[in-house]
Design a protein around this motif. Sequence first.
Motif, short mmCIF file in Angstrom:
data_model
loop_
_atom_site.label_atom_id
_atom_site.label_comp_id
_atom_site.label_asym_id
_atom_site.label_seq_id
_atom_site.Cartn_x
_atom_site.Cartn_y
_atom_site.Cartn_z
N ASN B 480 -2.31 -8.63 -11.15
CA ASN B 480 -3.85 -9.00 -11.13
C ASN B 480 -4.89 -9.43 -9.85
N GLU B 481 -3.28 -8.80 -9.11
CA GLU B 481 -3.35 -9.25 -8.09
C GLU B 481 -4.53 -8.47 -7.00
N PHE B 482 -4.43 -6.46 -7.21
CA PHE B 482 -4.59 -5.97 -6.97
C PHE B 482 -5.89 -6.36 -6.21
N SER B 483 -5.95 -5.64 -5.22
CA SER B 483 -7.32 -5.24 -4.07
C SER B 483 -6.79 -4.37 -2.86
N GLU B 484 -7.55 -3.61 -2.73
CA GLU B 484 -8.12 -2.49 -1.81
C GLU B 484 -7.56 -3.22 -0.75
N GLU B 485 -8.08 -4.21 -0.56
CA GLU B 485 -9.04 -5.11 0.91
C GLU B 485 -7.04 -5.39 1.37
N ASP B 486 -6.39 -5.86 0.52
CA ASP B 486 -4.72 -6.82 0.68
C ASP B 486 -3.78 -5.09 0.71
N ILE B 487 -4.46 -4.56 -0.29
CA ILE B 487 -3.24 -3.16 0.09
C ILE B 487 -3.45 -2.44 1.89
N LEU B 488 -4.77 -2.45 2.42
CA LEU B 488 -5.09 -1.66 3.27
C LEU B 488 -4.05 -2.43 4.28
N ARG B 489 -4.58 -4.05 4.48
CA ARG B 489 -4.44 -5.07 5.24
C ARG B 489 -2.52 -4.79 5.50
N MET B 490 -1.96 -5.06 4.18
CA MET B 490 -0.67 -5.14 4.31
C MET B 490 0.21 -3.97 4.87
N SER B 491 -0.97 -2.30 4.29
CA SER B 491 0.25 -1.68 5.04
C SER B 491 -0.38 -1.27 6.31
N ILE B 492 -0.86 -2.29 7.24
CA ILE B 492 -1.03 -2.04 8.63
C ILE B 492 -0.78 -2.95 9.73
N GLY B 493 -0.48 -4.06 8.37
CA GLY B 493 0.59 -4.92 8.89
C GLY B 493 -0.38 -6.15 9.71
N ALA B 494 -1.42 -5.76 9.25
CA ALA B 494 -2.38 -7.34 9.68
C ALA B 494 -2.53 -8.74 8.28
N ASN B 495 -2.33 -9.48 9.09
CA ASN B 495 -2.58 -10.92 8.54
C ASN B 495 -3.73 -11.34 7.69
#
Lengths: 318, 495
Positions: B480-495
Amino acid sequence: MDTKIRLRRYLQFVIKYNTVFIFLVMLVVSAIVSDVFFTTNNLFNLVRQVTPVGIISMGMLLVILTGGIDLSVGSIVAMVGVLCALFTQSMPLPLVIITSLVCGLMVGSVSGYLVSIHKLAPFIATLAIMSIVRGLGFIISKGAPVLVNENASALTDFGSGNSLGIPNPALILFLVFVITAVLLKYNIFGRIIIAIGSNEEAVRLSGIKVSAYKFSVYAIAGGLSAVAGIITTARTAVGSPVMGVGMELDVIAAVVIGGARLSGGKGTAINTLLGVMILGMIGNIMNLINIPAYSQQVIKGLIIIFAVLLQRFQANSN
Amino acid sequence: MVNRVELRNISKSFGGISALKNVTFKVMPGEIHALVGENGAGKSTLMKILSGAYTKDNGQIFIDDTEVNIKNTHDSKKLGIGIIYQEFSLVPELSVAENVFLNQLGRTGFWMKQGKLQKEAEILINSIGFSINPSSKAGDLSIAQQQIVEISKALSEHVRILILDEPSAVLGPQEIQKLFDTLDRLKKEGVAIIYISHHLSEIFQIADRVTVLKDGTSSESLHVSETDRDSIIRLMLGRSLEAMYPVRNSIIGEEVLRVVDIYQADKVRGVSFGLKAGEIVGIAGLVGSGRTETARAVFAADKREKGKIYLSGKELQIRSPREAVSKGIGMVPEDRKQHGVILSLSIKINISLTDFRGVSYHFGFIKAKKESNNAIELIRKLAIKTENENQEVGYLSGGNQQKVSLAKWLNRNCKVLIIDEPTRGVDVGAKVEIYNLINELSDKGVAIIVISSETAELMGTCDRILVMRKGQIQGELAKNEFSEEDILRMSIGAN
Ligand SMILES: Nc1ncnc2c1ncn2[C@@H]1O[C@H](COP(=O)(O)OP(=O)(O)OP(=O)(O)O)[C@@H](O)[C@H]1O
Ligand SMILES: [Mg+2]
């Protein structure tokens, strides 16, 4: 136009079955140039001559299918030949044979261990073993041929005798051939050997213990070399440390003429056997028509090149 | 304006099978023209005819309205045709720089000027937005990096026509964006670009026109602005797709696998996670984030340096893939050509390789009938396009090879199945079939790890997603937390 297409089809057929083709050509040529070729006597002679190379070639085929090579086979023939003759002086015959076989298996296992566990390049590992085992043969025999004990006449009788009208050594060759052919075609063992030579990493990642299979092909090659050594000793009634010098090259040549690929993954037992026969016939026929030994070597080399070129065409025409 | 390339009534057959039937295809200069179609439709074959790797049986090729005769790859190169093949063509033993300039080695004399070569390769690679050490061996690079070297190689000469056969299949989202920037630049310079992909979204992003191949015949070329995804899919498959990602009602059981603090070289640095029966867990992350290495460490394909792995609560002492498989762990590797399948052997043999005991009697004698039936069953299930089960895998189209790589592991009952890029190079229709199969496995209680560079794929199929970055797990998202944006954010290490 029509004939051109037909000609091309013939040519493709010849290229596809190049080993069979060369074999048949050799038969015809032999029959033409010498009228003694097709005598029972000569054919038996031929078969006896090729038997050691033939038996070992089946082991070499397995090794080459995995992408390896075994240079130590000729040395094993000599060492086991010497040991076998020595053993006849103190052991009952069945034990002589079993112990000799075990010696060959053990030497092969050392190569297999070095290649599969320590990842030595097969060429290097077996080159070293070839040298060591050749040396051991001389040390054991003190440099002189060892006679087979008279009590072991059953051995020498077997070596020079016939069963069912066929020389006994040839029967053993036939047996080894059939087992190899069946293993390669109908058994998982052969499958995996071929797969390893095609893409070892994919086989490993399929959950197969690659090292065990690689180990076993060298052990088998060693064991078959021992068989050839015993047969040679049985036929000649002596074990000599200079037997089988350069034999590894004949064996490899036979496998290559038979169309196996040195990088592994491709080759069949029947073609290898034909390769052995072709190589044997070259020698046999040239002896019959008195071509001097030096020229024989040149002609042998040329025929190897011709056979391999034909295979090249096959690869390209695909 | 005249067409830069015109292929007219091209036909080609292999043995008895006709791969292309009277295909017509035109590309204008300064155009990005997408070529799409099912696996085995003939896309790669058509492009190989243009690049001289195959010769056509019939038809004509025109470049700038003059008929040309392309007999080999050399002819096509002289015409300014550059191609990035679907299957890699780098020499693994040579350096990146040598590979980039492979076509031109010797042009500057017999001796190689290593320094100059490396400098030029570096400039070229930088110019398309990447940085790879030009002196490293090509064989040591990741697949994505290899693809970038392939692209640089194609651009090392002046090209007027550039063919890209599924270039994005092995790239992550960021790399794809950089590739698109480069293609845009080339397009403005007037290069005619042919772009093959199974990712239809990419086509709407960069292509001007699209042509569909189906069973070796070509459709009209459509303007991308005047068509939509569904119309293209209908042309490709001859039917429409209802849902890309089949609905899943997950029945999640007990924990099967627990990985605790594993390390492997400097690629995996302290990874821990758990996996339950019937659960599908995705691993997202950029190329090089350690996803594949984590999978390989769990499967014992590489030796791990530290850490523990538990299977159903018991510590696992596995040191080789064989032991992993015997405990019920399977892995579909990322690189199908090197690790997944054996190209020179038949589909049947490739499939039974994972479970040869299942198709043999005592002493390893093969149950030929059973083995064939096994393979035929899987060929049908995965819709592998082939004449029969004895076809060599090397003769299959790329996507169909991928299906064989997967079929191998469906053949064995695993408790844990790790799938590294399950649908790489697979067409949209077959993707859905593969998702269905993955669901079917998880319904049977198999615990599944899916690694994918396609975020949408992970979001559509998984119950949980782990995001990796620099060898560590950066974060975890529940369904229920899936979001393309969050995944990308975490994978590039941005907060
Ligand atoms: N060298 C070959 N020998 C025999 N058949 C071949 C060969 N190359 C291709 N084929 C066959 O031709 C057909 C078209 O293959 P092609 O590789 O062009 O498909 P594709 O459209 O590129 O598919 P994919 O999306 O999976 O890459 C397939 O059925 C394939 O099996
Ligand atoms: Mg293709």
